[in-house]
Design an enzyme around this catalytic site. Structure first.
Site, PDB file in Angstrom:
ATOM      1  N   LYS A 194       0.849  -1.194   0.000  1.00  0.00           N
ATOM      2  CA  LYS A 194       0.000   0.000   0.000  1.00  0.00           C
ATOM      3  C   LYS A 194       0.885   1.245   0.000  1.00  0.00           C
ATOM      4  O   LYS A 194       1.919   1.267   0.673  1.00  0.00           O
ATOM      5  CB  LYS A 194      -0.906   0.030   1.239  1.00  0.00           C
ATOM      6  CG  LYS A 194      -1.882  -1.124   1.341  1.00  0.00           C
ATOM      7  CD  LYS A 194      -2.776  -0.988   2.557  1.00  0.00           C
ATOM      8  CE  LYS A 194      -3.799  -2.117   2.607  1.00  0.00           C
ATOM      9  NZ  LYS A 194      -4.713  -2.001   3.767  1.00  0.00           N
ATOM     10  N   ARG A 234     -12.689  13.718   8.595  1.00  0.00           N
ATOM     11  CA  ARG A 234     -13.730  14.591   8.042  1.00  0.00           C
ATOM     12  C   ARG A 234     -15.099  14.026   8.396  1.00  0.00           C
ATOM     13  O   ARG A 234     -15.207  12.918   8.894  1.00  0.00           O
ATOM     14  CB  ARG A 234     -13.608  14.607   6.511  1.00  0.00           C
ATOM     15  CG  ARG A 234     -13.781  13.210   5.924  1.00  0.00           C
ATOM     16  CD  ARG A 234     -13.921  13.155   4.416  1.00  0.00           C
ATOM     17  NE  ARG A 234     -14.342  11.847   3.970  1.00  0.00           N
ATOM     18  CZ  ARG A 234     -13.529  10.824   3.680  1.00  0.00           C
ATOM     19  NH1 ARG A 234     -12.215  10.962   3.804  1.00  0.00           N
ATOM     20  NH2 ARG A 234     -14.018   9.659   3.292  1.00  0.00           N
TER      21      ARG A 234
HETATM   22  C1  MV4 Z   1      -6.758  -4.511   2.619  1.00  0.00           C
HETATM   23  C2  MV4 Z   1      -7.533  -5.603   2.188  1.00  0.00           C
HETATM   24  C3  MV4 Z   1      -7.160  -6.862   2.616  1.00  0.00           C
HETATM   25  N1  MV4 Z   1      -6.056  -7.019   3.390  1.00  0.00           N
HETATM   26  N2  MV4 Z   1      -5.693  -4.721   3.404  1.00  0.00           N
HETATM   27  C4  MV4 Z   1      -9.162  -1.160   0.183  1.00  0.00           C
HETATM   28  C5  MV4 Z   1      -9.283   0.289   0.481  1.00  0.00           C
HETATM   29  C6  MV4 Z   1      -8.156   0.626   1.367  1.00  0.00           C
HETATM   30  N3  MV4 Z   1      -8.574   1.527   2.381  1.00  0.00           N
HETATM   31  C7  MV4 Z   1      -7.697  -0.665   1.928  1.00  0.00           C
HETATM   32  N4  MV4 Z   1      -8.370  -1.708   1.212  1.00  0.00           N
HETATM   33  C8  MV4 Z   1      -8.139  -3.005   1.497  1.00  0.00           C
HETATM   34  N5  MV4 Z   1      -7.077  -3.260   2.291  1.00  0.00           N
HETATM   35  C9  MV4 Z   1      -5.362  -5.956   3.764  1.00  0.00           C
HETATM   36  N6  MV4 Z   1      -4.279  -6.136   4.536  1.00  0.00           N
HETATM   37  C10 MV4 Z   1      -8.639  -5.355   1.392  1.00  0.00           C
HETATM   38  C11 MV4 Z   1      -8.953  -4.064   1.034  1.00  0.00           C
HETATM   39  C12 MV4 Z   1     -10.115  -3.898   0.192  1.00  0.00           C
HETATM   40  C13 MV4 Z   1     -11.269  -3.275   0.628  1.00  0.00           C
HETATM   41  C14 MV4 Z   1     -11.385  -2.720   1.892  1.00  0.00           C
HETATM   42  C15 MV4 Z   1     -12.507  -2.096   2.301  1.00  0.00           C
HETATM   43  C16 MV4 Z   1     -13.594  -2.020   1.442  1.00  0.00           C
HETATM   44  C17 MV4 Z   1     -13.521  -2.545   0.189  1.00  0.00           C
HETATM   45  C18 MV4 Z   1     -12.373  -3.171  -0.238  1.00  0.00           C
HETATM   46  C19 MV4 Z   1     -12.316  -3.708  -1.520  1.00  0.00           C
HETATM   47  C20 MV4 Z   1     -11.186  -4.309  -1.926  1.00  0.00           C
HETATM   48  C21 MV4 Z   1     -10.091  -4.393  -1.082  1.00  0.00           C
END
Ligand code: MV4
Length: 484
Positions: free
Chosen positions: A162, A296
């Site tokens: 990320k 926010r």
């Molecule tokens: C993740 C994850 C799975 N594992 N981190 C997507 C938005 C960003 N804020 C972080 N996200 C994710 N992080 C780990 N370690 C899956 C997502 C993710 C997701 C998270 C919240 C809502 C929708 C999503 C759709 C795809 C992936």
């Protein structure tokens, strides 16, 4: 920060949130100043305000994102405070700092708190130090591929890279093995450098089939922090939320208290003031992990207001004016089930392509437990420069199943002509068995509503592009689907 009493608030936003903020101002006896772009001359927020100032051309960079024009508008109108709404400058620490240094009040947290949460790796470290559960992975930035590979071996694949400057799904990359990590590391790093001007990455183990659960908090200037339970925002498409609800169908009162306490501890760690949202990923066993904090008011705040019978925007303004919050945490329990759907000017039959245009007819639903937030009207032309969300439909009822039934009825009454909207898609979600069962995860849309390739429309040609896109930063849902 100046200590002069505030009597006039400049709303540095447009659309439904500008109206929402102005209504709260009016109830508190505060005068309002609208700012608007040349594309928004006929917008409702301009008519609604006590005063209005045109701040530039349609493109947001030359109007709603331009510090100098907004500060100048505050100065000429004599506004003492600026409410940023959401989007635009709401989470811009530099802007909050400029507002402060001009002797104006920023309705929101300190520039320092915004900055500390804006760097995602730093935010995670802050939360971890405050005792908030975080996802196993790197402690801060990964310095090299070798670093990343060592940590990935420790926590186990799949892992996710990320961007520290990312957020909301931008600049993420899933890696299933060391080969993907090697390729992914350099690609994600250069992507992050190009997109955010900061190539730094951090690494986490992937949480498979997660639920996106976020906790609403509100903090005053005296160190009082309260939480207002969770919102389940798992129903998203390409990181755009479509439906939000509270309480989450997977939540228990016990875990709600734990998540709320964690969110409050995190807020204390940055001396947070104002409305904020702490986002968690949650697995099916209700293990929860900090993901990001949004500094926010959010689009979906009304479901919390409906369920908890509070006015979060009035609270924001009161806190900014130096008032004390006098809630008792034990009283803050969900009294209603609430659901919101986002009505976007998009064509759900055409890959949700934004479709601005003229609204030729409009009928909004009403009745008991139905709330509509909008700034559109019949005859209004949606300018092409901004977000495609044109309305939010919120319902509340005593139980979740009654709320779903109420949403079905309200969706049936909602008529928008002249442009395509997401309304018919929402009706399908309300009828979907996985939604009704409340068992959905962030993979819901990909699983239940896979994109329908229409060969007649030349989609065969578009296919490689889509796959290339899917294998880069937007691949999380697909990868998890394969893993599931
Ligand atoms: C993740 C994850 C799975 N594992 N981190 C997507 C938005 C960003 N804020 C972080 N996200 C994710 N992080 C780990 N370690 C899956 C997502 C993710 C997701 C998270 C919240 C809502 C929708 C999503 C759709 C795809 C992936």
């Amino acid at each position: 920060m100046s200590n002069q009493p505030i009597t006039k608030v400049l709303v540095a936003n447009r659309g439904e949130i500008a109206l929402r903020v102005m209504r709260a101002c009016r109830e508190l006896g505060l005068k309002t100043v609208a700012v608007y772009s040349q594309a928004d001359r006929d917008a409702l927020h301009v008519r609604f305000a006590d005063e209005d100032v045109c701040i530039g051309p349609g493109p947001a960079k030359e109007s709603y994102l331009d510090f100098k024009r907004i500060i100048a508008a505050a100065e000429v109108s004599g506004a003492g405070a600026i409410h940023p709404g959401y989007g635009f400058l709401a989470e811009n620490a530099d802007f909050a700092e400029v507002v402060d240094s001009c002797g104006l009040r920023f309705v929101g947290p300190s520039p320092d708190a915004i900055r500390r949460m804006g760097d995602k790796a730093r935010a995670k470290a802050t939360m971890k130090a405050a005792g908030v559960p975080t996802i196993p992975g790197s402690d801060g930035v990964v310095g090299s591929f070798e670093d990343a590979s060592r940590i990935a071996d420790e926590v186990g694949y799949p892992v996710i890279l990320k961007a520290v400057a990312g957020g909301g799904g931008k600049g993420m990359r899933i890696c299933r093995d060391v080969a993907e990590l090697e390729r992914g590391y350099s690609l994600a790093s250069s992507e992050a450098g190009n997109a955010f001007g900061n190539p730094d990455l951090y690494l986490e183990k992937v949480i498979v089939n997660p639920h996106h659960i976020e906790v609403q908090i509100m903090a005053d200037q005296f160190g009082n922090v309260f939480h207002f339970g969770e919102r389940d925002c798992s129903i998203q498409r390409r990181h755009q939320k479509l439906v939000e609800e509270t309480p989450s169908p997977i939540m228990t009162a016990e875990v709600r208290e734990k998540m709320g306490a964690a969110a409050i501890a995190g807020a204390h760690a940055v001396d947070y003031v104002g409305a904020g949202t702490v986002e968690f990923l949650c697995d099916d066993n209700l293990n929860f992990y900090f993901m990001e904090m949004n500094t926010r008011i959010q689009v979906e705040h009304p479901i919390t207001e409906e369920a908890y019978e509070v006015d979060l925007v009035k609270d924001q303004l009161r806190v900014a004016m130096g008032e004390r919050l006098d809630y008792h945490q034990a009283d803050l329990v969900p009294k209603w089930a609430a659901i919101e759907v986002r009505v976007n000017a998009e064509d759900p039959d055409n890959d949700f392509r934004p479709a601005p245009g003229k609204i030729t007819g409009l009928h909004v639903p009403g009745g008991l437990g139905v709330r509509v937030e909008k700034a559109i009207y019949s005859g209004y032309s949606i300018p092409p420069f901004y977000d495609s969300m044109v309305s939010k439909l919120i319902v509340r009822a005593r139980t979740r199943s009654e709320a779903i039934a109420r949403m079905r009825g309200a969706l049936g009454e909602f008529v928008v002509t002249g442009i395509p909207t997401t309304l018919p898609f929402h009706q399908k979600i309300m009828d979907n068995p996985a939604f009704i069962a409340g068992t959905y995860t962030t993979n819901f849309i990909a699983e239940q509503f896979p994109p329908t390739g229409s060969p007649a429309n030349g989609l065969t040609l578009k296919r490689p592009t889509e796959e290339a896109e899917a294998s880069s930063t937007e691949s999380v849902a697909e990868v998890k689907e394969t893993n599931a």
